[in-house]
Every structure is written in C-alpha cells, then in structure tokens.
Enzyme design. Structure first.
Site, short mmCIF file in Angstrom:
data_model
loop_
_atom_site.label_atom_id
_atom_site.label_comp_id
_atom_site.label_asym_id
_atom_site.label_seq_id
_atom_site.Cartn_x
_atom_site.Cartn_y
_atom_site.Cartn_z
N ALA A 7 0.82 -1.21 0.00
CA ALA A 7 0.00 0.00 0.00
C ALA A 7 0.85 1.26 0.00
O ALA A 7 0.56 2.22 -0.72
CB ALA A 7 -0.93 -0.01 1.21
N HIS A 36 18.42 5.22 25.23
CA HIS A 36 18.56 4.07 26.12
C HIS A 36 17.50 4.16 27.21
O HIS A 36 17.28 5.22 27.78
CB HIS A 36 19.95 4.08 26.75
CG HIS A 36 20.14 3.04 27.81
ND1 HIS A 36 20.40 1.72 27.52
CD2 HIS A 36 20.09 3.13 29.17
CE1 HIS A 36 20.52 1.04 28.65
NE2 HIS A 36 20.33 1.87 29.67
#
Length: 476
Positions: free
Chosen positions: A325, A454
């Site tokens: 798509a 992190h």
C-alpha cells in the site's frame, strides 16, 4: 460528453493518493470506484488485519503477564462480536476520513465501474452515472488493484475455505487452521490464529518463509513461529484438499517427500494476488497485459504505459513494484506530479520498507545479503541479537538486527549501507530510520555518530552500525 484533466479508475491507496495529489496540484480530477474508496487495504486487508493482530498481541500479553511476570491474569474468552465491532469501527472511521479528504480536495467521485474507450476516453459502465462518457485532457490512471489468487480444489466459501479477503469476516474463530502460503499475508494470518488459540499448520512451497527476504530473516522468523507452536512446513505442497461437514481434509507432501494428512476446521489460501483488469477495456486503448496479467509501464520513471497519457499504479504493476500500500501511495504521487507537468523523483523500490506484522514481526529495507552479492558488491555484514540490549531482555521475545553494507575502507569498516533487516517485537516501528539510511546512501560511519536512546530496542541498530564503523562498544 464530459471533460476532466485526470480520470482515475480505482479508489484504493494508489488511486485515491493520485487523485488527492493531482487535485492539490490544481488539476480537475474524477475518480471512479465500483466498491468503497480505500480499496482492499482499508476494507479487507492492511487496516482490519492489523486491528486484529493488535487484539492478538493483547491476548499474547495476558499469557506473558501470567507466565513471565507473575501477574495472575487469566483470559476467560474472546468476545468475537465485540472484537469485530472495534475493528469495523476503525475501518469505518478511516473510510469516512478518505471520503472527507476527497470531498475537501474537490475530487469528483463516481460510484461505479469504468472502462477505457480509447487513449483519452473513459465510459462509466455501472452505478448512478452508467453510460456517461468522458474525454480526458491530461491523463488516465489505472488503479484497479488485485484479488487473491486461488488454487485448484475446493472453491472459497467464506467459512471452511477462505482467502485473505474474507478470512477476517468468517464467522467466529476456528479451533484449527491450515494456512497455504508463507509470504507476508500467510505468516500474519498464521500468527493471528495461533494467538487466538487455534492449532496452526503453515505450508510454503519455497524452501523458507518470506522467500523474498534475507535468509536470516526467514530463519529467525521460522524459529519464533515454531516456538509459539505453529507447525511450519517449508518445501511442502498441497496435493489434495476436500471439504466435509467439520472442515477440510488436506494431503500435504512434505519436503522429505512424505505424504501427510492435515485436518483443519478452516483452510486459508494465501498464495499471492493477481491483478484485476477484467472489463477495463484495455484493447480499446491499445493496451494489453503481460503473461502474468500485469500492465507493464513503458517508462518506469513516469509509470506511463506504451500509450502516452495512460499511467498505472499499485497492484497492476509488475515487479519491481512491490504490491504494498505505501508503495502504491508513492506511485500515486509520482503519477500526479507527472500529469501536472513536473518531473518527480521515481520510486526507488529497493528503498521501500517491507513489514510483516506477525509475532515476531519482520521489517526490512534495501538488499538482502544474497542480493548484494549477486549484484557484485563487496559485502560486509554485521548482526546482533535484540536480547543483547536491555530492552530486548525486557521483551524476552528474541530477534535480530542485521545490516548489509559495502565492504568499505581498507581498515575493514563498512561502507554504504545496502540493506537493514530486523526480526523481533515492534520492529515495524523501527524501520523508518533505516529507510532514510538506505535511501540517502548513508555509510556506516554516518549512522554511527548518531545517538540512539537508552533503553530501547533501537540501541541494537545503533550498536550494529558502531561495530561496522569500527567503533563497537559491546561488539567487536
């Protein structure tokens, strides 16, 4: 006889994106759609299936909460009617949004089928405006999409034998399902049904799942699916299938040449899709399909056929178009820009992300290791398990990051990034970064200088690039 600048036949992703962009560029646009704008993706494919897969993820989360985290949760049952009502509401709201965008852009939507009467002519063949004819000044866009491919044997009935178009809308949840086809659609449906408690057998004729993807992606995906209890049979073929009152009885020839009888409540056929061109009037415009049913463009940069002014987008296009798509959307923008007199950048199909929304997920962009070598590149590869970073341990589902680069400098560091391949939880949300990396011809050292947050799964991507640049912290 009526006139317009652009006439789009088909209102799926490729068609409506062409129409919206062309209208934004100042062109008068008519879009003919015989069903519902949004097409297969919105109504039978991408959106409803991902809604169901999200529900499946929630079901899996309850089991994980109980078995891994000590949360004493139980699942009483799945209310199928409530689940499908939520799915249908999501689809309906998206459909209303597309309709609203087209209206706001002043795209005239014709409800009915349309066909070519010549290189610049279109006739509406059904619906309220049946019989109306149009002369098109700028160009005609063919965007009629595709339908599921079927196999010899029992015809799809929407209950015991289903295709990807109607699998979501069959009554209730089967207790067992045989899925034919190990491409993205087959893998997603196998994953969905397993999450919902079904016994699943997944059969693929090629020697691995997702055969167009990197071999390591296939290997890690297969391992993940088998770990979940899915019976994966690759290099296997359906020899015979018959329906009976309780379901389907099939004979499968395995990779070892053994014949195995598989009984399932439902047979789901997901062996690819074929272009829809019947009734399109191609001959009247001087066009024909190729041997596989596709309409090949004479000019890929403009997606223009051998008949000037007639363009093609979406599932009607042969490879290297991807039948995705978001690729169709990009193709629509190229065609609209072309019809407005511009020279838009052609679609770089190698830089189009490919995602399979199973559990585990896969996400890739660019060349596989094998493809890179076949094209003559000197190759440097690095991989890292997702469980090597803290967030990967938290998820506890395994997975891998694999990056393919050119061999690069004499010091052994990686050069231009050729491909990025991910397997694991939520990797569909991680691939956009890699699309930019591949699409902008970045080198490993270019990516290594950027900081990944992190703790996240994306740290594994960052660490792989650090290693390829000769600066690895946890990997040498």
């Amino acid at each position: 006889m009526q006139e317009t600048d652009v006439f789009v036949i088909g209102g799926g992703t490729g068609g409506y994106s062409t129409a919206l962009c062309a209208a934004a560029l100042g062109l008068d646009v008519v879009l003919a759609e015989r069903d519902l704008v949004g097409g297969t993706c919105l109504h039978r494919g991408c959106i409803p299936s991902k809604a169901m897969l999200h529900a499946a993820e929630l079901v899996d989360g309850i089991a994980e909460a109980r078995e891994r985290w000590g949360v004493k949760a139980t699942l009483d049952s799945v209310d199928w009617s409530a689940l499908t009502a939520t799915r249908d509401d999501i689809v309906a709201r998206n459909h209303k949004g597309v309709e609203g965008h087209l209206s706001h852009a002043r795209v005239r939507v014709v409800r009915g089928s349309a066909s070519l009467t010549g290189p610049r002519g279109v006739r509406v063949d059904s619906g309220a405006e049946a019989g109306s004819e149009w002369t098109v000044r700028r160009g005609i866009v063919l965007a009629t999409g595709s339908r599921p491919r079927t196999l010899p044997g029992p015809a799809p009935d929407g209950e015991r034998v289903v295709t990807s178009d109607d699998a979501l809308f069959a009554t209730g949840l089967p207790t067992s399902v045989l899925v034919l086809g190990g491409g993205a659609i087959g893998v997603e449906y196998a994953s969905l049904h397993r999450s919902m408690g079904a016994e699943v057998t997944l059969v693929e004729a090629a020697d691995r799942l997702l055969p167009s993807e990197d071999a390591d992606v296939s290997r890690h995906l297969t391992r993940g699916l088998k770990k979940r209890g899915i019976d994966v049979q690759v290099g296997a073929r359906l020899e015979d299938a018959r329906t009976y009152e309780g379901g389907v009885r099939a004979t499968v020839r395995t990779a070892r040449g053994e014949f195995r009888v598989v009984e399932a409540e439902r047979l789901l056929v997901a062996v690819g899709r074929v272009p829809v061109t019947e009734g399109l009037g191609l001959a009247a415009a001087g066009l024909a399909t190729d041997a596989r049913g596709f309409i090949a463009p004479a000019d890929w940069a403009r997606l223009e056929t051998s008949v000037p002014g007639i363009h093609v987008v979406g599932d009607l296009l042969p490879p290297p178009s991807l039948g995705l798509a978001h690729a169709s959307f990009a193709e629509g923008l190229v065609v609209a820009g072309t019809l407005a007199g511009g020279t838009p950048r052609p679609v770089d199909y190698a830089a189009v992300p490919r995602v399979t929304y199973s559990s585990p997920q896969t996400a890739s962009v660019g060349l596989s290791e094998a493809q890179a070598r076949e094209r003559g590149h000197g190759v440097k590869v690095n991989s890292m398990p997702l469980t090597a970073v803290a967030k990967g341990m938290v998820h506890g589902q395994g997975g891998v990051v694999k990056v393919v680069t050119e061999a690069g400098a004499k010091d052994g560091s990686g050069g231009r990034v050729l491909g990025v391949h991910l397997v694991g939880p939520h990797v569909s949300e991680m691939i956009a970064e890699s699309q930019l990396i591949v699409g902008w011809d970045a080198e490993a050292a270019d990516v290594a200088q950027h900081i990944h947050p992190h703790p996240t799964l994306s740290e594994a991507v960052g660490e792989v690039f650090l290693s390829l640049a000769g600066r690895g912290l946890h990997q040498r």
